[in-house]
Write a protein that holds these residues in place. Structure first.
Motif, PDB file in Angstrom:
ATOM      1  N   THR A 227       0.830  -1.203   0.000  1.00 35.83           N
ATOM      2  CA  THR A 227       0.000   0.000   0.000  1.00 35.83           C
ATOM      3  C   THR A 227       0.868   1.258   0.000  1.00 35.83           C
ATOM      4  O   THR A 227       2.036   1.223   0.371  1.00 35.83           O
ATOM      5  CB  THR A 227      -0.925   0.061   1.232  1.00 35.83           C
ATOM      6  OG1 THR A 227      -0.119   0.241   2.388  1.00 35.83           O
ATOM      7  CG2 THR A 227      -1.744  -1.195   1.380  1.00 35.83           C
TER       8      THR A 227
ATOM      9  N   ASP B 162      -4.351   4.707   1.310  1.00 36.37           N
ATOM     10  CA  ASP B 162      -4.506   3.264   1.521  1.00 36.37           C
ATOM     11  C   ASP B 162      -4.721   2.505   0.226  1.00 36.37           C
ATOM     12  O   ASP B 162      -5.151   1.352   0.239  1.00 36.37           O
ATOM     13  CB  ASP B 162      -5.667   3.014   2.485  1.00 36.37           C
ATOM     14  CG  ASP B 162      -5.384   3.669   3.815  1.00 36.37           C
ATOM     15  OD1 ASP B 162      -4.403   3.257   4.444  1.00 36.37           O
ATOM     16  OD2 ASP B 162      -6.096   4.604   4.191  1.00 36.37           O
ATOM     17  N   ARG B 163      -4.399   3.146  -0.870  1.00 36.35           N
ATOM     18  CA  ARG B 163      -4.536   2.459  -2.154  1.00 36.35           C
ATOM     19  C   ARG B 163      -3.420   1.431  -2.314  1.00 36.35           C
ATOM     20  O   ARG B 163      -2.356   1.554  -1.722  1.00 36.35           O
ATOM     21  CB  ARG B 163      -4.464   3.481  -3.289  1.00 36.35           C
ATOM     22  CG  ARG B 163      -5.693   4.368  -3.395  1.00 36.35           C
ATOM     23  CD  ARG B 163      -6.796   3.714  -4.202  1.00 36.35           C
ATOM     24  NE  ARG B 163      -6.380   3.531  -5.575  1.00 36.35           N
ATOM     25  CZ  ARG B 163      -6.429   4.470  -6.499  1.00 36.35           C
ATOM     26  NH1 ARG B 163      -6.895   5.652  -6.195  1.00 36.35           N
ATOM     27  NH2 ARG B 163      -6.034   4.241  -7.731  1.00 36.35           N
ATOM     28  N   VAL B 164      -3.702   0.418  -3.136  1.00 33.62           N
ATOM     29  CA  VAL B 164      -2.713  -0.604  -3.434  1.00 33.62           C
ATOM     30  C   VAL B 164      -1.798  -0.040  -4.525  1.00 33.62           C
ATOM     31  O   VAL B 164      -2.287   0.452  -5.540  1.00 33.62           O
ATOM     32  CB  VAL B 164      -3.424  -1.886  -3.900  1.00 33.62           C
ATOM     33  CG1 VAL B 164      -2.426  -2.938  -4.323  1.00 33.62           C
ATOM     34  CG2 VAL B 164      -4.318  -2.409  -2.792  1.00 33.62           C
ATOM     35  N   THR B 165      -0.465  -0.083  -4.308  1.00 35.51           N
ATOM     36  CA  THR B 165       0.438   0.676  -5.178  1.00 35.51           C
ATOM     37  C   THR B 165       0.331   0.270  -6.647  1.00 35.51           C
ATOM     38  O   THR B 165       0.413   1.118  -7.516  1.00 35.51           O
ATOM     39  CB  THR B 165       1.902   0.530  -4.742  1.00 35.51           C
ATOM     40  OG1 THR B 165       2.165  -0.828  -4.478  1.00 35.51           O
ATOM     41  CG2 THR B 165       2.191   1.360  -3.538  1.00 35.51           C
TER      42      THR B 165
ATOM     43  N   ILE C 219      -7.612  -2.078   4.735  1.00 34.48           N
ATOM     44  CA  ILE C 219      -7.641  -1.912   3.297  1.00 34.48           C
ATOM     45  C   ILE C 219      -9.027  -2.221   2.753  1.00 34.48           C
ATOM     46  O   ILE C 219      -9.508  -1.559   1.856  1.00 34.48           O
ATOM     47  CB  ILE C 219      -6.585  -2.817   2.646  1.00 34.48           C
ATOM     48  CG1 ILE C 219      -5.228  -2.328   3.082  1.00 34.48           C
ATOM     49  CG2 ILE C 219      -6.698  -2.784   1.145  1.00 34.48           C
ATOM     50  CD1 ILE C 219      -4.134  -3.271   2.758  1.00 34.48           C
TER      51      ILE C 219
ATOM     52  N   LEU D  67     -11.746   0.408  -3.097  1.00 39.34           N
ATOM     53  CA  LEU D  67     -10.873  -0.199  -4.099  1.00 39.34           C
ATOM     54  C   LEU D  67     -11.662  -0.249  -5.394  1.00 39.34           C
ATOM     55  O   LEU D  67     -12.885  -0.294  -5.376  1.00 39.34           O
ATOM     56  CB  LEU D  67     -10.493  -1.619  -3.670  1.00 39.34           C
ATOM     57  CG  LEU D  67      -9.394  -1.705  -2.629  1.00 39.34           C
ATOM     58  CD1 LEU D  67      -9.356  -3.099  -2.034  1.00 39.34           C
ATOM     59  CD2 LEU D  67      -8.054  -1.383  -3.241  1.00 39.34           C
TER      60      LEU D  67
ATOM     61  N   LYS E 163       0.301  -2.851   8.882  1.00 33.84           N
ATOM     62  CA  LYS E 163      -1.100  -3.092   9.155  1.00 33.84           C
ATOM     63  C   LYS E 163      -1.282  -3.822  10.480  1.00 33.84           C
ATOM     64  O   LYS E 163      -0.564  -4.750  10.799  1.00 33.84           O
ATOM     65  CB  LYS E 163      -1.674  -3.939   8.029  1.00 33.84           C
ATOM     66  CG  LYS E 163      -3.125  -4.176   8.118  1.00 33.84           C
ATOM     67  CD  LYS E 163      -3.843  -3.448   6.996  1.00 33.84           C
ATOM     68  CE  LYS E 163      -5.254  -3.956   6.917  1.00 33.84           C
ATOM     69  NZ  LYS E 163      -5.979  -3.689   8.148  1.00 33.84           N
TER      70      LYS E 163
END
Lengths: 227, 264
Positions: free
Chosen positions: A96, A133-136, B7, B12, B232
């Motif tokens: 992240t 918190d985004r996924v890279t 997450i 997302l 986390k």
């Protein structure tokens, strides 16, 4: 005292002709030096030598008032001179964004709590909190570029070394990057093919040709701006 | 604990694999992993048909609760079954016992058929439960959860790097493949194809090695010393505890059923 002082740097990759042959460069505080040169002229190599990822075969590297020779000498240099890589995918390896930015500070011995504080303050400064918190690997190209800058800024460097920062950026993202970089107090070495970008940011230009850094000839037209 | 929100709690992109909104997906990933492992171990140790059918029923219930698209999920399960299909077919012929039928002088036995059915039930119950409980997790969340379950750091990092770079590698592969197509490459059964595909794979390998070196350099630039901190932290909610307790009860019930059956 200059921030960086490279003198008479020689370097060559195995089985290939030497790429740097007596390059000299001085970087003072507040300067933004643009380095130009054709493909394979050794611009990225120069940046790597500055932070000790490559060792020159000849010449000396002095950074922050000290001569640097061994791997251990460069640990401190790497904290104080942040290298932004050409390909953001090389630099962003944590799952992240927050973790990636915290990686540097945690390596420098920051506690979890203070690392999180640094993450938030850097992201707020660059107006990127929404990416926290985004996924890279799911970021867009422009977002990746700005996040790589954030990961380096989190270590509070005195110098930024930027390797083709506008690669694969559209106009809007490039304008954003220029705006962000222009507001930063750090001295910079900018490797870029983009004349517009150089003109917006650079304070002076160097040209890397045949292994040597030279001051480019002053423009023939008196209306042309210098860098 | 930390101020890092989970997450799964953030937006997302909805095309993310396994991004679910069912109540099962809201539970603590650690609880889901432990329940799945507990269930798998229990089912594998059971032998009576009653217990195994009950286990499959539980797994199906989990599937419904997970809100995975049933058709797609069952198709994936069938894909797994195709791996064991041969063994299931051969088993009745190789286990000695009372014969059902004889083909070309080889007889199939009831005992073998029973064993094959047992294996099929077990495998499907376990895989369904695993897909419903763990398969709905973002891979990154799985990594974090395994880390907090004290799975060795090396394995977790391996998973994380895989998750991070598999897409990069796939894109590189697609780019090269497209470039080949653009120059009129059409795969067929000939040496030219074999050689070209060999070059493609070799090039991928070389590029990956070079990329890994650049990643290592980038990590060194940020003071890497051999330890990757994962930030986390999870915290168990009441729902998680209730779910884990009920699920454990279910597992114990399965075991009791099995024991009663064995006693008879």
């Amino acid at each position: 005292m200059p921030l960086f002082e490279l003198s008479d740097i020689h370097f060559g990759y195995p089985h290939r002709p030497p790429i740097l042959a007596g390059a000299d460069m001085v970087l003072d505080a507040g300067e933004r030096v643009c380095v130009t040169g054709h493909n394979g002229a050794g611009k990225s190599t120069l940046l790597r030598i500055m932070v000790g990822l490559l060792r020159p075969t000849g010449g000396t590297v002095a950074a922050f008032g000290q001569s640097r020779r061994e791997e251990a000498d460069f640990h401190d240099v790497r904290r104080r001179a942040g290298l932004v890589f050409q390909d953001p995918d090389d630099q962003l390896f944590c799952p992240t964004v927050a973790e990636d930015i915290a990686f540097g500070p945690l390596n420098l011995g920051a506690s979890r709590a203070s690392a999180i504080e640094i993450v938030d303050s850097v992201l707020t400064r660059l107006d990127l909190m929404h990416l926290r918190d985004r996924v890279t690997h799911r970021l867009s190209g422009g977002e990746k570029r700005l996040v790589t800058l954030a990961t380096v800024l989190a270590m509070e460097p005195d110098v930024l070394l930027l390797d083709e920062p506008t690669n694969a950026l559209d106009e809007e993202n490039e304008a954003r990057l220029v705006e962000v970089l222009d507001a930063l107090p750090q001295a910079m070495v900018i490797v870029s093919h983009d004349p517009h970008f150089r003109r917006r940011l650079g304070t002076r230009s160097l040209r890397l040709k045949e292994g040597i850094l030279t001051q480019p000839a002053p423009p023939k037209c008196r209306n042309a701006s210098v860098p | 604990m930390s101020g890092i929100p989970t997450i799964t709690g953030t937006a997302l992109p909805s095309n993310a694999p396994g991004h679910q909104t069912g109540w099962l997906a809201q539970l603590d990933p650690r609880a889901r992993i432990l329940c799945a492992v507990g269930f798998a171990v229990t089912v594998v140790t059971c032998d009576s048909f009653g217990t195994l059918v009950a286990a499959v029923a539980i797994a199906l219930a989990l599937l419904v609760a997970s809100r995975l698209p049933p058709r797609q999920t069952l198709r994936r399960m069938v894909a797994m079954d195709s791996f064991i299909l041969f063994m299931l077919i051969l088993l009745p012929f190789t286990v000695p016992g009372e014969p059902i039928l004889t083909i070309w002088g080889i007889s199939a036995s009831w005992e073998g058929l029973a064993q094959a059915t047992r294996i099929a039930l077990k495998a499907n119950a376990v895989i369904l439960a695993l897909m419903a409980l763990v398969g709905t997790m973002e891979p990154v969340v799985l990594g974090h959860a395994l880390h907090s379950l004290r799975v060795p750091a090396g394995l977790v990092h391996l998973l994380m790097f895989t998750v991070r770079y598999i897409e990069v590698l796939r894109q590189e592969y697609m780019r090269l493949r497209l470039a080949m197509k653009a120059r009129g490459f059409r795969p067929s059964t000939c040496w030219h194809t074999y050689r070209s595909v060999g070059y493609l794979l070799g090039m991928m390998l070389v590029r990956s090695v070079e990329r890994s070196e650049r990643i290592m350099d980038a990590m060194k630039c940020r003071g890497f010393t051999g330890h990757i901190p994962l930030m986390k932290r999870f915290c168990l909610s009441q729902n998680d505890i209730v779910f884990a307790a009920l699920f454990s009860l279910l597992i114990v019930t399965l075991l009791v059923g099995e024991a009663l059956h064995a006693a008879v």
